[in-house]
Scaffold this motif. Sequence first.
Motif, PDB file in Angstrom:
ATOM      1  N   LYS A  56      -3.923  17.694  -0.222  1.00 25.39           N
ATOM      2  CA  LYS A  56      -4.025  15.730  -0.625  1.00 25.39           C
ATOM      3  C   LYS A  56      -2.688  15.579  -2.092  1.00 25.39           C
ATOM      4  O   LYS A  56      -1.515  14.443  -1.692  1.00 25.39           O
ATOM      5  N   PHE A  57      -2.860  16.186  -2.944  1.00 29.61           N
ATOM      6  CA  PHE A  57      -2.103  15.685  -4.299  1.00 29.61           C
ATOM      7  C   PHE A  57      -0.595  16.011  -4.246  1.00 29.61           C
ATOM      8  O   PHE A  57       0.424  15.451  -3.808  1.00 29.61           O
ATOM      9  N   CYS A  58      -0.384  17.315  -3.302  1.00 29.64           N
ATOM     10  CA  CYS A  58       1.258  17.440  -3.268  1.00 29.64           C
ATOM     11  C   CYS A  58       1.492  16.578  -2.017  1.00 29.64           C
ATOM     12  O   CYS A  58       3.014  16.234  -2.096  1.00 29.64           O
ATOM     13  N   SER A  59       0.898  16.265  -0.754  1.00 28.88           N
ATOM     14  CA  SER A  59       1.654  15.831  -0.215  1.00 28.88           C
ATOM     15  C   SER A  59       1.778  14.254  -0.594  1.00 28.88           C
ATOM     16  O   SER A  59       2.877  13.803   0.148  1.00 28.88           O
ATOM     17  N   VAL A  60       1.634  13.679  -1.507  1.00 27.25           N
ATOM     18  CA  VAL A  60       1.528  12.033  -1.965  1.00 27.25           C
ATOM     19  C   VAL A  60       3.105  12.535  -2.368  1.00 27.25           C
ATOM     20  O   VAL A  60       4.236  12.129  -2.159  1.00 27.25           O
ATOM     21  N   PHE A  61       3.461  13.920  -3.244  1.00 26.09           N
ATOM     22  CA  PHE A  61       5.434  13.514  -3.331  1.00 26.09           C
ATOM     23  C   PHE A  61       6.183  14.342  -2.225  1.00 26.09           C
ATOM     24  O   PHE A  61       7.458  14.197  -2.323  1.00 26.09           O
ATOM     25  N   ASN A  62       5.081  14.540  -1.104  1.00 25.23           N
ATOM     26  CA  ASN A  62       6.284  14.967   0.061  1.00 25.23           C
ATOM     27  C   ASN A  62       7.056  14.089   0.758  1.00 25.23           C
ATOM     28  O   ASN A  62       8.159  13.734   1.037  1.00 25.23           O
ATOM     29  N   ILE A  63       5.757  13.253   0.720  1.00 22.74           N
ATOM     30  CA  ILE A  63       5.687  11.365   0.952  1.00 22.74           C
ATOM     31  C   ILE A  63       7.236  10.492   0.802  1.00 22.74           C
ATOM     32  O   ILE A  63       8.624  10.063   0.954  1.00 22.74           O
ATOM     33  N   ALA A  64       6.708  10.978  -1.034  1.00 23.02           N
ATOM     34  CA  ALA A  64       7.498  10.457  -1.878  1.00 23.02           C
ATOM     35  C   ALA A  64       8.828  10.305  -1.574  1.00 23.02           C
ATOM     36  O   ALA A  64      10.284  10.311  -2.221  1.00 23.02           O
ATOM     37  N   MET A  65       9.310  12.322  -1.664  1.00 18.68           N
ATOM     38  CA  MET A  65      10.038  12.616  -1.302  1.00 18.68           C
ATOM     39  C   MET A  65      11.733  12.243   0.234  1.00 18.68           C
ATOM     40  O   MET A  65      12.339  11.562  -0.017  1.00 18.68           O
ATOM     41  N   ARG A  66      10.507  11.773   1.095  1.00 15.29           N
ATOM     42  CA  ARG A  66      10.573  11.080   2.356  1.00 15.29           C
ATOM     43  C   ARG A  66      11.362   9.941   2.405  1.00 15.29           C
ATOM     44  O   ARG A  66      12.360   9.836   2.978  1.00 15.29           O
ATOM     45  N   GLU A  67      10.638   9.289   1.575  1.00 14.71           N
ATOM     46  CA  GLU A  67      10.901   8.023   0.996  1.00 14.71           C
ATOM     47  C   GLU A  67      11.832   7.414  -0.427  1.00 14.71           C
ATOM     48  O   GLU A  67      12.545   6.118  -0.459  1.00 14.71           O
TER      49      GLU A  67
END
Length: 377
Positions: free
Chosen positions: A173-184
Amino acid sequence: MAKNKKEIVYLRQRPRSNGTISLYLDVCRNGKRTNEYLKLYLVPENTREDKQKNKETLKLAEAMRAKRVVEIQSKDFGIDVTTHEDALFHDVVRRLIDRKEGTTKTSWKNCLAHILKYDPNERITFREITPLWVRGFRDYLDTRAMQWDIDSRKREVEPKPISQGTKALMFQKFCSVFNIAMREGIISINPTVGVERFKEPDSEREFLTIDEIRLLRNTPPPNEHLAKAFFFSCLTGLRWSDIVKLKWGEVQEWNSGRRIVFNQKKTGGLEYLDLNEQAAEMLGTRCDPDCLVFPYLGPLQAARISIAAWVKSAGINKHITFHCARHTFAVMMLDLGVDLYTVSKLLGHKSIETTQVYAKILDKNKIAAVERIPRIF
């Protein structure tokens, strides 16, 4: 015309007097060279653990080198990469939490609580979160995170370390935050790249055999509506989250039978699921398109209690939850000879690897079955 000088960032190593090796960046810019030490060190490789640790450290260092390259090139082209990276990390996490529901929302809240336990700085920005910070959070989950440590309620039991599965889920879950931040477009380099994930343990997936389903069918349930939904899941593999929101408008007449066209709650993907005759009978009489097919299910926690009591009264010595109906469907399909790819599509899995766990369960069943053969020779 003067040639443009290349902007190069090298990852270098320098031996230290204590036997370790310091890692640093050798930055070549505008004809000048500077060294930027990363505070990362390689240790003598005396054991397998030492080798693995050095491998992870080098991945971290390479991620930091890549980020430095992007920073330099962005400045040269006049691109501002720091504006969005000043966004507050916890604001983005809480925005994600607001989109969640039920147990998923609780799980995300627990993850945030552990992040704050590791670093209580509520104002930390994405720019301040480095690969080293990420590895520190991973180490916290692995060695210091306790089950009840984030709970303000008083408990009589002593806190104990979180399970391997919980570690894997929280870090994911923690890592997925950064994946979303990359996309945004909030960040240009993902600081979690290169940090080793937790290996998820092989979990025991309980399911019912066909004989046990029949036994349960002949046992009076605490809740008739819940029982019907449970058997419907056994015959279709649908999750609780999809059954509880299923409306008659999603049930279509198709080739003299019925099919369901719906958006999966978990993945958001559009799914087409043909129903066999038994599953179609479980639906009952058609109502208005906006009406729920199973309107009297109640909350999931109450369903868990009812199902546990029902299974126990049937004399089935297994820990069965509503989700086990989905496992039952998957194992039953494979046992009846349906190929793995088709079962994966029926379950709505994005990857066939997710479905392969059921094939492993079936293999264990086959081994247990042949072991029942009495001694003949």
